[in-house]
Design a protein around this motif. Sequence first.
Motif, PDB file in Angstrom:
ATOM      1  N   LEU A  43      10.988   6.109  -4.251  1.00 28.57           N
ATOM      2  CA  LEU A  43      10.261   7.275  -3.736  1.00 28.57           C
ATOM      3  C   LEU A  43      11.155   8.512  -3.706  1.00 28.57           C
ATOM      4  N   SER A  52       0.843  -1.203   0.000  1.00 27.91           N
ATOM      5  CA  SER A  52       0.000   0.000   0.000  1.00 27.91           C
ATOM      6  C   SER A  52       0.874   1.247   0.000  1.00 27.91           C
ATOM      7  N   LYS A  53       0.307   2.368  -0.417  1.00 30.58           N
ATOM      8  CA  LYS A  53       1.050   3.625  -0.467  1.00 30.58           C
ATOM      9  C   LYS A  53       1.520   4.039   0.926  1.00 30.58           C
ATOM     10  N   GLU A  54       0.638   3.888   1.908  1.00 30.87           N
ATOM     11  CA  GLU A  54       0.985   4.260   3.284  1.00 30.87           C
ATOM     12  C   GLU A  54       2.064   3.332   3.838  1.00 30.87           C
ATOM     13  N   LYS A  61       4.313   1.579   2.094  1.00 30.44           N
ATOM     14  CA  LYS A  61       5.594   1.870   1.432  1.00 30.44           C
ATOM     15  C   LYS A  61       6.251   3.107   2.038  1.00 30.44           C
ATOM     16  N   GLN A  62       5.423   4.110   2.360  1.00 35.84           N
ATOM     17  CA  GLN A  62       5.974   5.340   2.934  1.00 35.84           C
ATOM     18  C   GLN A  62       6.557   5.079   4.323  1.00 35.84           C
TER      19      GLN A  62
END
Length: 688
Positions: free
Chosen positions: A552, A521-523, A525-526
């Motif tokens: 990123l 998910s984007k969250e 990965k961040q």
Amino acid sequence: MMLFKLSIQNIRKSVKDYAIYFFTLILGVSIFYVFNALDSQTVMMNVTSSTREIIKLMTTVLSAVSVFVAFILGFLIIYASRFLIKRRNQEFGIYLTLGMSKRKISMILFFETLLIGLLSLSIGLGIGTLFSQFMSMIVANMFEADLTKFTFIFSTAACMKTIIYFGIMYLLVMIFNTINISKCKLIDLLHASKKSETIKLKNPIVCTFVFILSSTVLGYAYYLVTGKVTELQDFKEILKPILLGVVSTFFIFWSLSGLIIQIVTSMKKTYYKGLNSFTVRQISSKINTTVFSMTIICLMLFVTICVLSSALSIKNSMTANLKTLAPIDIEFTKKYNLTEEYVNSHYAYNQNMIEDSKLPLRQSIKNMEFDIDLYFTDMVEFNTYLSDMTIRDTLGTYLEEAKRKYPFLRYDMKEEFIRVSDYNRAAKLLGLDELTVKENEYILVADYSGWVPIRNEGLKRNTPIVLGDQTYYPKYHECQNGFIEISSNHVNMGLFVVPDHAVFDESMKEGFLLANYKETSKEGKQKTEDIVRLLDSHPYGETTSLQMITKLFLYESSVGLGAMVTFIGLYLGIIFLISSAAILALKELSESSDNRERFRMLRKIGADEKMVRKALFRQIAYFFLFPLLIAIIHSIFGIMFCNYILETLGNEKLLESIIMTAIFLVLIYGGYFLITYLCSKNMIKEKS
């Protein structure tokens, strides 16, 4: 009070005639505000801390660019005020005849400038505030920011900055107007409309010679920035074709007036058809008296086209490159077996770094207290090798020709090699084609367009390479597309893929670890990205050559650089375009005002209104067309030079950028041309 009322009446009376002047002022204010309000507009955006730093840097750079923009707009406003004063010479002459002092005339101009300033500032700030909301959406889209907290924002800082800068400009205009009025003589003011600029007829033979010579010099300048581009390695060498281009452009315009007369008058049927003789003389006269202005406008248009095309190309290309050049989440690289000499020349000397260079790549990461198995998946680990073989060895018989064509390239760089099985494992993860080689073959993979043609020449000559006791020959006579290092740009200048049995010096190698994050998910990965970036500040980082790059990080850096270049390009490009078009428009309006009597004479000798309008349209069209046409020719070679410079940043989207630039030219430059024609037509209209 009477002077103030008179100023208001003058402004009300002049609005129609000077629509371009007011329009330019308002446009200048609004654009100045929009680009200086970006800082306030981005405060409410929900972005990462690193993206926030990039946006902060971008707004700082734009703020510095605004100083340069202010100088350009200041020059434009002073130039426009000259036009206004010249247009009203008779009016001022009547004031003096009626007994009004020059001081009172200066006060009228003071009030007019003040009112025009307040009017243009208020309208410009209003339009700028509206457009800045759209600009914030563009910024948010570039950085993929969350706009859920976005609200309508008025930037007080940008407003104050705009008021201060434009206030200084208007103050200079007031001083300039006062000085001009103090130098005026009554007889000159009253007879200004009957005066014409002194025109020195140029010898057509001299004009032809100068035109041919200037065109030849310009052609040589074009050759330097295209055919000899690889030799332009420092500022002095780049400055040479620039100076040649500027000087030759000036003399081309200088010779055009005499050349036009010479060519058209020799075409009797064309010259004496309709009002062509009048139109040609008018165009020749205008070019003759505006050589310097036309040169400046042409060069400004040239800069506008190149800046807009290149800036938009960089942004579009870098964004597009990320999808193919950074398909994985993270990559580690590490140099092995470092020598004391190498560490001294590349790092702050550290004995521990030499010791760490003997450890496996995974061990260095572990020493930084990070568990790769906990956070990463799809891991591929491999080595590349250096040899004593350099680029001069792999170019074979092409070397001497290459050195003549590209004398400033480094031919002593050591070549890099990789075993085919290692390359294929990396290629599979990176989404590239896998390769096969026989026991005596090699394949050269590269994607940097500046080096690919040079490499291909060496391959076409079937240049062999020797590793250990084995000789290898190229499988293909051209480079295959490929890379092993993720990046936002094409940077692979050449990597040799050889069979697995190839023998290398194990002390000269570099380790790679490619991987994806387990979180999808984007969250998620961040969160992993934030943990990974803590490695940069780990104390062990000072004792290792281990380097890390993430998708990123590349994305944020590329988008940030692309956005910065785009906004600076748009800012300068639009201002230059507006300035060029406005100067031409004001000059043409001034000419139309002065030529009112000439058009009246045309009507008296039998020219109908359609012929008069056609003659006016043609001379304005040619006046706008000449600098644009030469600027476009300059830009063809200028963009070719920019294309060479921008190869590493990306130029795949150049055509799209050129199309966007053409749209800007049509809308702004074409819009000014249309308004100029309509205003001029109104000026020369015969009053009943």
